[in-house]
Enzyme design. Structure first.
Site, PDB file in Angstrom:
ATOM      1  N   LYS A 155      -7.076 -49.555  18.097  1.00 57.71           N
ATOM      2  CA  LYS A 155      -7.243 -48.873  19.266  1.00 57.71           C
ATOM      3  C   LYS A 155      -8.737 -49.373  19.579  1.00 57.71           C
ATOM      4  O   LYS A 155      -9.047 -49.771  20.819  1.00 57.71           O
ATOM      5  CB  LYS A 155      -7.379 -47.500  19.306  1.00 57.71           C
ATOM      6  CG  LYS A 155      -5.787 -46.789  18.833  1.00 57.71           C
ATOM      7  CD  LYS A 155      -6.029 -45.204  18.858  1.00 57.71           C
ATOM      8  CE  LYS A 155      -6.981 -44.670  17.740  1.00 57.71           C
ATOM      9  NZ  LYS A 155      -6.203 -44.737  16.503  1.00 57.71           N
ATOM     10  N   ARG A 214      -5.872 -36.190  20.849  1.00 60.82           N
ATOM     11  CA  ARG A 214      -5.003 -36.377  19.525  1.00 60.82           C
ATOM     12  C   ARG A 214      -4.144 -35.196  19.656  1.00 60.82           C
ATOM     13  O   ARG A 214      -3.484 -35.092  18.375  1.00 60.82           O
ATOM     14  CB  ARG A 214      -6.296 -36.215  18.422  1.00 60.82           C
ATOM     15  CG  ARG A 214      -6.533 -37.621  17.810  1.00 60.82           C
ATOM     16  CD  ARG A 214      -7.447 -37.346  16.861  1.00 60.82           C
ATOM     17  NE  ARG A 214      -7.465 -38.515  15.967  1.00 60.82           N
ATOM     18  CZ  ARG A 214      -8.321 -39.407  15.996  1.00 60.82           C
ATOM     19  NH1 ARG A 214      -9.032 -39.703  17.039  1.00 60.82           N
ATOM     20  NH2 ARG A 214      -8.457 -40.555  14.963  1.00 60.82           N
ATOM     21  N   ARG A 258     -10.462 -52.158   5.565  1.00 61.76           N
ATOM     22  CA  ARG A 258     -11.144 -52.436   7.037  1.00 61.76           C
ATOM     23  C   ARG A 258     -12.682 -52.188   6.724  1.00 61.76           C
ATOM     24  O   ARG A 258     -13.188 -51.569   5.702  1.00 61.76           O
ATOM     25  CB  ARG A 258     -11.077 -51.165   7.690  1.00 61.76           C
ATOM     26  CG  ARG A 258     -11.595 -51.308   9.152  1.00 61.76           C
ATOM     27  CD  ARG A 258     -11.076 -50.338  10.176  1.00 61.76           C
ATOM     28  NE  ARG A 258     -10.830 -48.994  10.070  1.00 61.76           N
ATOM     29  CZ  ARG A 258     -10.366 -48.172  11.081  1.00 61.76           C
ATOM     30  NH1 ARG A 258     -10.042 -48.714  12.294  1.00 61.76           N
ATOM     31  NH2 ARG A 258     -10.308 -46.963  10.667  1.00 61.76           N
ATOM     32  N   ARG A 296     -15.909 -47.159   6.313  1.00 63.37           N
ATOM     33  CA  ARG A 296     -16.098 -45.702   6.716  1.00 63.37           C
ATOM     34  C   ARG A 296     -15.639 -44.952   5.373  1.00 63.37           C
ATOM     35  O   ARG A 296     -14.788 -45.328   4.781  1.00 63.37           O
ATOM     36  CB  ARG A 296     -15.067 -45.590   7.918  1.00 63.37           C
ATOM     37  CG  ARG A 296     -15.670 -45.829   9.149  1.00 63.37           C
ATOM     38  CD  ARG A 296     -14.565 -45.913  10.380  1.00 63.37           C
ATOM     39  NE  ARG A 296     -13.854 -44.597  10.463  1.00 63.37           N
ATOM     40  CZ  ARG A 296     -12.927 -44.387  11.462  1.00 63.37           C
ATOM     41  NH1 ARG A 296     -12.902 -45.222  12.314  1.00 63.37           N
ATOM     42  NH2 ARG A 296     -12.184 -43.442  11.283  1.00 63.37           N
ATOM     43  N   ARG A 349      -4.808 -39.118   7.111  1.00 61.96           N
ATOM     44  CA  ARG A 349      -4.852 -39.063   8.478  1.00 61.96           C
ATOM     45  C   ARG A 349      -3.708 -39.798   9.218  1.00 61.96           C
ATOM     46  O   ARG A 349      -3.472 -39.304  10.251  1.00 61.96           O
ATOM     47  CB  ARG A 349      -6.027 -40.279   8.911  1.00 61.96           C
ATOM     48  CG  ARG A 349      -7.710 -39.802   8.555  1.00 61.96           C
ATOM     49  CD  ARG A 349      -8.547 -40.837   8.117  1.00 61.96           C
ATOM     50  NE  ARG A 349      -8.816 -41.730   9.363  1.00 61.96           N
ATOM     51  CZ  ARG A 349      -8.985 -42.639   9.346  1.00 61.96           C
ATOM     52  NH1 ARG A 349      -9.288 -43.537   8.179  1.00 61.96           N
ATOM     53  NH2 ARG A 349      -9.447 -43.503  10.540  1.00 61.96           N
TER      54      ARG A 349
HETATM   55  P1  AMP Z   1     -11.634 -42.009  14.840  1.00 59.53           P
HETATM   56  O1  AMP Z   1     -12.678 -42.810  14.690  1.00 59.53           O
HETATM   57  O2  AMP Z   1     -10.882 -41.785  16.310  1.00 59.53           O
HETATM   58  O3  AMP Z   1     -10.295 -42.461  13.669  1.00 59.53           O
HETATM   59  O4  AMP Z   1     -11.981 -40.745  14.575  1.00 59.53           O
HETATM   60  C1  AMP Z   1     -12.321 -40.064  13.251  1.00 59.53           C
HETATM   61  C2  AMP Z   1     -12.441 -38.749  12.992  1.00 59.53           C
HETATM   62  O5  AMP Z   1     -12.819 -37.980  13.682  1.00 59.53           O
HETATM   63  C3  AMP Z   1     -10.761 -38.268  12.916  1.00 59.53           C
HETATM   64  O6  AMP Z   1     -10.195 -38.412  11.555  1.00 59.53           O
HETATM   65  C4  AMP Z   1     -11.014 -36.808  13.218  1.00 59.53           C
HETATM   66  O7  AMP Z   1     -11.463 -36.148  11.932  1.00 59.53           O
HETATM   67  C5  AMP Z   1     -12.150 -36.612  14.257  1.00 59.53           C
HETATM   68  N1  AMP Z   1     -11.880 -36.817  15.674  1.00 59.53           N
HETATM   69  C6  AMP Z   1     -11.967 -37.968  16.463  1.00 59.53           C
HETATM   70  N2  AMP Z   1     -11.491 -37.670  17.624  1.00 59.53           N
HETATM   71  C7  AMP Z   1     -10.875 -36.375  17.625  1.00 59.53           C
HETATM   72  C8  AMP Z   1     -10.027 -35.447  18.360  1.00 59.53           C
HETATM   73  N3  AMP Z   1      -9.683 -36.007  19.804  1.00 59.53           N
HETATM   74  N4  AMP Z   1      -9.709 -34.441  18.008  1.00 59.53           N
HETATM   75  C9  AMP Z   1      -9.855 -33.807  16.787  1.00 59.53           C
HETATM   76  N5  AMP Z   1     -10.538 -34.737  15.890  1.00 59.53           N
HETATM   77  C10 AMP Z   1     -10.840 -35.806  16.245  1.00 59.53           C
END
Ligand code: AMP
Length: 210
Positions: free
Chosen positions: A13, A88, A123, A156, A167
Site C-alpha cells: 500500500k 480498516r 521488511r 518496524r 495483523r
Molecule cells: P499500518 O502502518 O497501516 O500497518 O498501521 C500500523 C498499525 O497502526 C496497525 O496495525 C494498527 O494497530 C494501527 N492503525 C493504523 N491505521 C488504523 C486504522 N484505520 N484503524 C485502527 N488502527 C489503525
C-alpha cells in the site's frame, strides 16, 4: 480524486501510494505513520496506541476517525487525497462516507498470505521518509541506508512473525469486509499485488486514467 487503499500488511500500500501521489498530485494520509509519530513523541494518543499497535490489533474506531476528520480538513487535501490504512473497518468506512460524501475509488491490493508473511518479516523501513525495502528481494543500494533520504533503516516493531500473523488475522476479520462494502458501492478496483511494484502501478494508473 479521493482514494482509499485496502490491503493486508505489506501488500504494498505505502509503495503504491507514493507512486500515486507523485502522478496525480494528491495528499498522502497514512494513519499508521500518523500513529507512529504520536508514539515516537510520547503523546497521550501515542501511549494509548503503542501496545495495541505492537500486538497487531486495531486502535479504536473513535480515536482514528477523530484523527482523520482533522487531517482531511488541511489545505493539501483540497485537490484530493489517498488514504493508506484507513478505513480498516466498515464502521470507519461508513464514517468516512458521512464526512466526505463518497470516495472515488477503493484500490484493493490482493496478495496471498504466505507472500505477505515473507514480506513482513524481511521488511526494512525508513523512519524518516517511509520508503520500504526487503532484506532479500528489494535491498537498499547501501546496506541499512535509505536510497531516498540517506537515513538509517529500521525494522518496524510490528514486523515480526508473531505480530505479522496477528495483523493478517486482524485484516481478514476486520478489514476484508471493506472489499464487499466498496464493491456494493461500485467503487472497488482489485489489483493483483503479487508482482513487481511497477506492474501493479501500471494496472492502477490504467484504472485511474493516464
Ligand atoms: P499500518 O502502518 O497501516 O500497518 O498501521 C500500523 C498499525 O497502526 C496497525 O496495525 C494498527 O494497530 C494501527 N492503525 C493504523 N491505521 C488504523 C486504522 N484505520 N484503524 C485502527 N488502527 C489503525
Amino acid at each position: 480524486m479521493k482514494l482509499v487503499l485496502i490491503g493486508a500488511p505489506a501488500a504494498g500500500k505505502g509503495t503504491q501510494a507514493r507512486k500515486i501521489i507523485a502522478k496525480y498530485q494528491l495528499a498522502y494520509i497514512s494513519t499508521g505513520d500518523m500513529l507512529r509519530e504520536e508514539v515516537a513523541k510520547g503523546t497521550d494518543l501515542g501511549l494509548k496506541a503503542k501496545d495495541i499497535m505492537a500486538s497487531g490489533g486495531l486502535v479504536s474506531d473513535e480515536l482514528i476517525i477523530a484523527i482523520v476528520k482533522e487531517r482531511i480538513k488541511a489545505d493539501d487535501c483540497k485537490n484530493g487525497f489517498i488514504l493508506d490504512g484507513f478505513p480498516r473497518t466498515v464502521v470507519q468506512a461508513q464514517k468516512l462516507d458521512e464526512l466526505i460524501g463518497s470516495i472515488d475509488k477503493a484500490i484493493y491490493i490482493n496478495v496471498p498470505d504466505e507472500v505477505m508473511l515473507e514480506r513482513i518479516t524481511g521488511r526494512l523501513t525508513c523512519p524518516k521518509c517511509g520508503a520500504s525495502y526487503h532484506k532479500v528481494s528489494i535491498p537498499p543500494k547501501q546496506e541499512g541506508i535509505c536510497d531516498v533520504c540517506g537515513s538509517e533503516l529500521t525494522q518496524r516493531k510490528d514486523d515480526t512473525l508473531e505480530a505479522g500473523k496477528a495483523r493478517l488475522a486482524t485484516f481478514h476479520q476486520q478489514s476484508e469486509p471493506l472489499v464487499d462494502y466498496y464493491k456494493e458501492q461500485g467503487h472497488l478496483f482489485e489489483v493483483n499485488g503479487n508482482k513487481d511494484a511497477d506492474s501493479i502501478f501500471a494496472d492502477i494508473a490504467k484504472e485511474l486514467g493516464e
